[in-house]
Design a protein around this motif. Structure first.
Motif, short mmCIF file in Angstrom:
data_model
loop_
_atom_site.label_atom_id
_atom_site.label_comp_id
_atom_site.label_asym_id
_atom_site.label_seq_id
_atom_site.Cartn_x
_atom_site.Cartn_y
_atom_site.Cartn_z
N ARG A 465 0.82 -1.22 0.00
CA ARG A 465 0.00 0.00 0.00
C ARG A 465 0.85 1.27 0.00
O ARG A 465 0.53 2.26 -0.65
CB ARG A 465 -0.90 -0.01 1.24
N GLU A 468 1.93 2.32 -3.48
CA GLU A 468 0.90 2.71 -4.44
C GLU A 468 0.43 4.13 -4.13
O GLU A 468 -0.42 4.36 -3.27
CB GLU A 468 -0.29 1.74 -4.34
N HIS A 469 1.03 5.11 -4.80
CA HIS A 469 0.62 6.50 -4.57
C HIS A 469 0.50 7.23 -5.91
O HIS A 469 1.17 6.89 -6.88
CB HIS A 469 1.62 7.22 -3.66
N GLU A 475 -5.32 11.06 -2.64
CA GLU A 475 -5.98 9.76 -2.64
C GLU A 475 -7.32 9.90 -1.94
O GLU A 475 -7.65 10.97 -1.40
CB GLU A 475 -5.13 8.72 -1.93
N THR A 476 -8.12 8.83 -1.91
CA THR A 476 -9.41 8.88 -1.23
C THR A 476 -9.24 8.61 0.26
O THR A 476 -8.25 8.01 0.70
CB THR A 476 -10.38 7.85 -1.82
N ASP A 479 -8.85 4.91 0.92
CA ASP A 479 -7.50 4.35 0.80
C ASP A 479 -6.68 4.65 2.04
O ASP A 479 -5.90 3.81 2.51
CB ASP A 479 -6.81 4.94 -0.44
N GLU A 480 -6.79 5.88 2.58
CA GLU A 480 -6.06 6.23 3.79
C GLU A 480 -6.52 5.38 4.97
O GLU A 480 -5.70 4.96 5.79
CB GLU A 480 -6.25 7.72 4.10
N ASP A 482 -7.70 2.30 4.80
CA ASP A 482 -7.13 0.96 4.62
C ASP A 482 -5.68 0.93 5.08
O ASP A 482 -5.22 -0.04 5.70
CB ASP A 482 -7.22 0.54 3.16
N ARG A 510 -15.65 8.11 2.87
CA ARG A 510 -14.65 7.26 2.21
C ARG A 510 -14.34 7.72 0.79
O ARG A 510 -13.23 7.49 0.29
CB ARG A 510 -15.10 5.80 2.21
N ARG A 513 -11.51 13.12 -1.05
CA ARG A 513 -10.10 13.09 -1.46
C ARG A 513 -9.27 13.93 -0.47
O ARG A 513 -9.66 15.04 -0.09
CB ARG A 513 -9.93 13.64 -2.88
N THR A 516 -2.10 12.28 0.27
CA THR A 516 -1.56 10.96 0.62
C THR A 516 -0.77 11.04 1.93
O THR A 516 -0.02 11.98 2.17
CB THR A 516 -0.65 10.45 -0.50
#
Length: 618
Positions: A465, A468-469, A475-476, A479-480, A482, A510, A513, A516
């Motif tokens: 994870r 993956e940026h 990011e959403t 994703d943060e 998770d 969720r 945005r 990251t």
């Protein structure tokens, strides 16, 4: 001549001469001398065993098979005493093959019992379970309670270690119903099998049962052991007077008993919290004599704090220096310090105290050195870029003074954004966090393989994870979330019962945005300072809420206490995480955010509020 012939005939016809000549039987000393040669590693074993078997057969008047079985059993006893359990198990297996055709149940029971304990000592769990089960079945057929309890308790432990908890508990329940049974060994097995690191009512009840049965049977060593464990559980539940009472009772019952490092440590920490520093120091120093390096650093620091309270600065310095050497060698403790020791004396009282302060500073520096390596590299690059940009700005100012302020402001904003991005990369894979995760994994590879596999999966998911940026750094929230869950699951595997995590993520948030890695520094700080300042148990709470379509409210709390900036304890902090968050908020949400960190009713809370979408261009 006739007289000589007559004398010869008389001797030949005497009764003694007519009896058959029988060789003298070997003595016990002959057998023991020959047996002792078997233990010589350079001897050829086969003919030597044959000779000893012949001597045993002649001495005891037994058959060759019975003599060889007896020799194998004697050899097994000597090899076990010499700490060679696998060699002993080989001789027991040979004796078993010889004994099976004889169908002597008592002899088979004895061999299976010895063989089960031998394989257990050699850590061959499958063979130990097989021998213990076969011996247990024979003991049941013979209706022998004592060997049933011995082999049943051993079999229950082996099954429990093999993951068959239900069968182990059912077997102990069956043993409890045997006649002429005082139940001490069974209760002790049940308490040890189901014992956990944390205090609980069920744990206390099991060890109280051990104490009651041992008292009724006048089993003093087991009774002392039960009081030690009850003292440990009382300490973990926060009942210090009860813990002190149990430890004192155990000391009265068996003052010279063998105590584990964990019992010594719990005793010492109990005495420390009750203000009995001298007894605490003695107990903690005893714990240091039988512990692994991963925990010795914590114990050295605990003793050093108590020595400071006693004004014994040389001794305190000695223990701090010992802890420093362990930290420099890469030792990381796997236990949570369970107690805050007595307050330290002023470092200005003497030259010794000043030296001690330097040692403590070096200790903290060694603990942070690995985690700060990547940060120092990033800071060096950023500093060089900043100096070059500043020199260019000054040169340009001499030519065009009118436009200098605008250009300088733009360059400064760009450099601050780049600095924030570079520092954020530190959180993609923190070396200190990775080292702790691998250390926890190493501790569980042999003790709990299923948990080790789960930890590997979590660590893999987290590492994947972090790689993956998006190029725009956005990011959403999902994703943060998770990423935070993966990080906290790994930390939960490390801290176990000493860490409680509460996550409250609003489903409506969720799809929003955000930048990251915006929240990971806050969660990492909460865990770090929560561990430093919480009494025993760490509580981490993370909440992400969307009160309306345009706003996000994020809170990260820990159960620790607030440390004022500028204090001696706060000076060890680099403040990198909070500074990084502030700069990234200023870049992505100019004039559209609030960010506060400070004490709260539950401990320390960081609150972050943003409005609108993050700005993707400067």
């Amino acid at each position: 001549m006739p007289r000589r012939i007559l004398l010869a005939l008389t001797l030949l016809l005497s009764p003694a001469a007519l009896l058959p000549q029988v060789p003298p039987s070997p003595s016990t000393s002959d057998y023991e001398t020959a047996f002792a040669r078997l233990l010589d590693p350079d001897i050829v074993i086969a003919p030597a065993i044959e000779q000893v078997t012949q001597l045993r057969m002649a001495r005891d008047g037994t058959t060759a098979i019975d003599a060889r079985i007896a020799v194998d059993l004697d050899l097994a006893d000597h090899l076990i005493a010499a700490d060679r359990p696998l060699d002993a198990a080989a001789h027991l297996s040979h004796a078993l093959e010889l004994a099976r055709p004889l169908r002597d149940a008592d002899q088979l029971l004895e061999i299976y019992t010895r063989r089960a304990h031998c394989f257990d000592t050699a850590r061959d769990r499958a063979s130990a379970i097989d021998s213990a089960q076969r011996g247990f079945d024979i003991a049941r057929q013979l209706n022998r309670p004592a060997p049933q309890i011995d082999l049943g308790c051993l079999l229950a432990r082996l099954l429990f270690e093999n993951g068959d908890t239900a069968t182990a508990i059912a077997l102990l329940a069956f043993l409890d119903e045997l006649p002429d049974n005082n139940g001490v060994a069974i209760a002790l097995s049940r308490a040890r099998l189901l014992n956990t690191n944390g205090g609980s009512h069920a744990n206390t009840q099991r060890w109280q049962t051990v104490a009651d049965r041992a008292r009724a049977a006048a089993d003093i060593p087991t009774l002392a052991l039960a009081h030690d464990q009850l003292g440990r559980l009382s300490y973990l539940e926060g009942d210090l007077p009860a813990a002190q009472s149990h430890f004192a009772t155990a000391d009265q019952l068996a003052p010279d008993r063998d105590r584990s490092s964990w019992v010594w440590e719990t005793h010492g920490r109990t005495m420390s919290r009750l203000g009995q520093a001298e007894e605490a120091i003695m107990a903690l120093e005893q714990a240091l004599t039988d512990t692994n390096d991963s925990h010795a650093a914590d114990l050295h620091e605990a003793v050093a704090r108590l020595q400071l309270d006693q004004q014994n600065l040389p001794a305190a310095r000695h223990h701090y220096e010992a802890a420093l050497e362990l930290r420099k060698a890469g030792v990381i403790s796997q236990r949570v310090p369970n107690v805050r020791m007595a307050p330290m004396v002023s470092h200005q009282q003497s030259d010794d105290a000043a030296d001690l302060a330097a040692v403590r500073a070096a200790l903290r520096e060694a603990e942070l050195e690995r985690t700060q390596l990547r940060q120092r590299q990033t800071l060096g690059i950023t500093t060089v870029v900043t100096l070059v940009a500043a020199l260019l700005g000054l040169a340009y100012a001499y030519k065009r003074r009118a436009a200098a302020n605008a250009v300088l402001a733009r360059d400064t904003a760009e450099l601050r954004a780049e600095n924030a991005q570079l520092i954020a990369l530190r959180y993609q894979l923190n070396p200190h966090f990775l080292f702790n995760a691998l250390n926890s994994l190493r501790a569980r590879v042999f003790s709990n393989q299923s948990e080790a596999e789960r930890l590997i999966d979590r660590l893999t998911a987290f590492c994947r994870r972090t790689l993956e940026h998006r190029d725009d750094g956005i990011e959403t929230v999902g994703d943060e979330c998770d990423l935070l869950e993966a990080f906290l699951q790994i930390e939960q595997s490390r801290w176990r019962e000493n860490l409680t995590v509460t996550l409250d993520f609003d489903p409506a948030a969720r799809a929003r945005r955000i930048p990251t890695f915006l929240l990971l520094p806050l969660v990492e700080n909460a865990l770090k300072y929560g561990a430093q300042t919480s009494e025993e148990h760490i509580v981490i709470e993370v909440s992400i809420q969307a009160p309306d379509d345009d706003m996000l409210v994020i809170t990260v709390s820990n159960s620790g206490s607030w440390i004022e900036p500028g204090t001696a304890r706060r000076q060890t902090s680099t403040r990198t995480g909070v500074t990084n968050v502030r700069e990234r908020l200023a870049r992505y949400y100019p004039d559209r955010h609030t960010f506060t960190v400070g004490p709260s009713p539950t401990g320390v809370t960081a609150t972050l509020t943003v409005t609108g979408s993050p700005q993707t261009k400067l």
